[in-house]
Design a protein around this motif. Sequence first.
Motif, PDB file in Angstrom:
ATOM      1  N   ARG A  35      -1.181   6.332  -8.998  1.00  0.00           N
ATOM      2  CA  ARG A  35      -1.311   7.086  -7.747  1.00  0.00           C
ATOM      3  C   ARG A  35      -1.662   8.541  -8.000  1.00  0.00           C
ATOM      4  O   ARG A  35      -2.462   9.132  -7.288  1.00  0.00           O
ATOM      5  N   ARG A  46      -4.750  -0.962  -3.066  1.00  0.00           N
ATOM      6  CA  ARG A  46      -4.029  -2.214  -2.803  1.00  0.00           C
ATOM      7  C   ARG A  46      -2.774  -2.325  -3.644  1.00  0.00           C
ATOM      8  O   ARG A  46      -1.726  -2.750  -3.168  1.00  0.00           O
ATOM      9  N   TRP A  49      -0.192   0.115  -2.207  1.00  0.00           N
ATOM     10  CA  TRP A  49       0.353  -0.392  -0.945  1.00  0.00           C
ATOM     11  C   TRP A  49       1.293  -1.558  -1.165  1.00  0.00           C
ATOM     12  O   TRP A  49       2.319  -1.658  -0.522  1.00  0.00           O
ATOM     13  N   LYS A  50       0.922  -2.449  -2.076  1.00  0.00           N
ATOM     14  CA  LYS A  50       1.772  -3.609  -2.373  1.00  0.00           C
ATOM     15  C   LYS A  50       3.138  -3.162  -2.880  1.00  0.00           C
ATOM     16  O   LYS A  50       4.175  -3.639  -2.424  1.00  0.00           O
ATOM     17  N   THR A  52       4.546  -0.224  -2.455  1.00  0.00           N
ATOM     18  CA  THR A  52       5.255   0.518  -1.418  1.00  0.00           C
ATOM     19  C   THR A  52       5.861  -0.421  -0.385  1.00  0.00           C
ATOM     20  O   THR A  52       7.023  -0.255   0.000  1.00  0.00           O
ATOM     21  N   LEU A  53       5.102  -1.410   0.054  1.00  0.00           N
ATOM     22  CA  LEU A  53       5.639  -2.362   1.034  1.00  0.00           C
ATOM     23  C   LEU A  53       6.796  -3.163   0.460  1.00  0.00           C
ATOM     24  O   LEU A  53       7.805  -3.386   1.130  1.00  0.00           O
ATOM     25  N   HIS A  57       9.479  -0.970   2.695  1.00  0.00           N
ATOM     26  CA  HIS A  57       9.420  -1.478   4.064  1.00  0.00           C
ATOM     27  C   HIS A  57      10.728  -2.187   4.388  1.00  0.00           C
ATOM     28  O   HIS A  57      11.171  -3.060   3.641  1.00  0.00           O
TER      29      HIS A  57
END
Length: 134
Positions: A35, A46, A49-50, A52-53, A57
């Motif tokens: 990052r 991607r 995001w993967k 982080t989720l 989340h």
Amino acid sequence: SSSNIGSSVDLRGENARENNELDFWRKLNQVRILRGEGQRSCSNLRVAWKWTLRRKHPWISVLKRHNGDYMNSRKRLLVLVALILNAAVVCSLLAGTNQELLWLRGPVASGLFACILAFPVPFALAYIFARPVP
């Protein structure tokens, strides 16, 4: 010989857990480096995001957490239930009341006051479950 019963420790399970945990922290550091220093691309986005989720989340992380993460599914479910109950308590406290904050009145004042009341709970939970990076 009966005194040795129960004194043996299964180190394979302990070592597997430690290896999963070390692998998790290594991969997390790789994603952080990607990052911060990696080139911009759709595949890097991607991956970030993967991660982080799956880590942050409140709904997805309960079922799709990473192996080796110290925040197990029970802790994540506890955080999710606490957030839902927090919202329910704040809404029940403000139901049927008229809030006035300085120059704000009506639903805007109620919404702002609800945010102020609900604000500390997620940060308190993050503080409780925080763990330093090894």
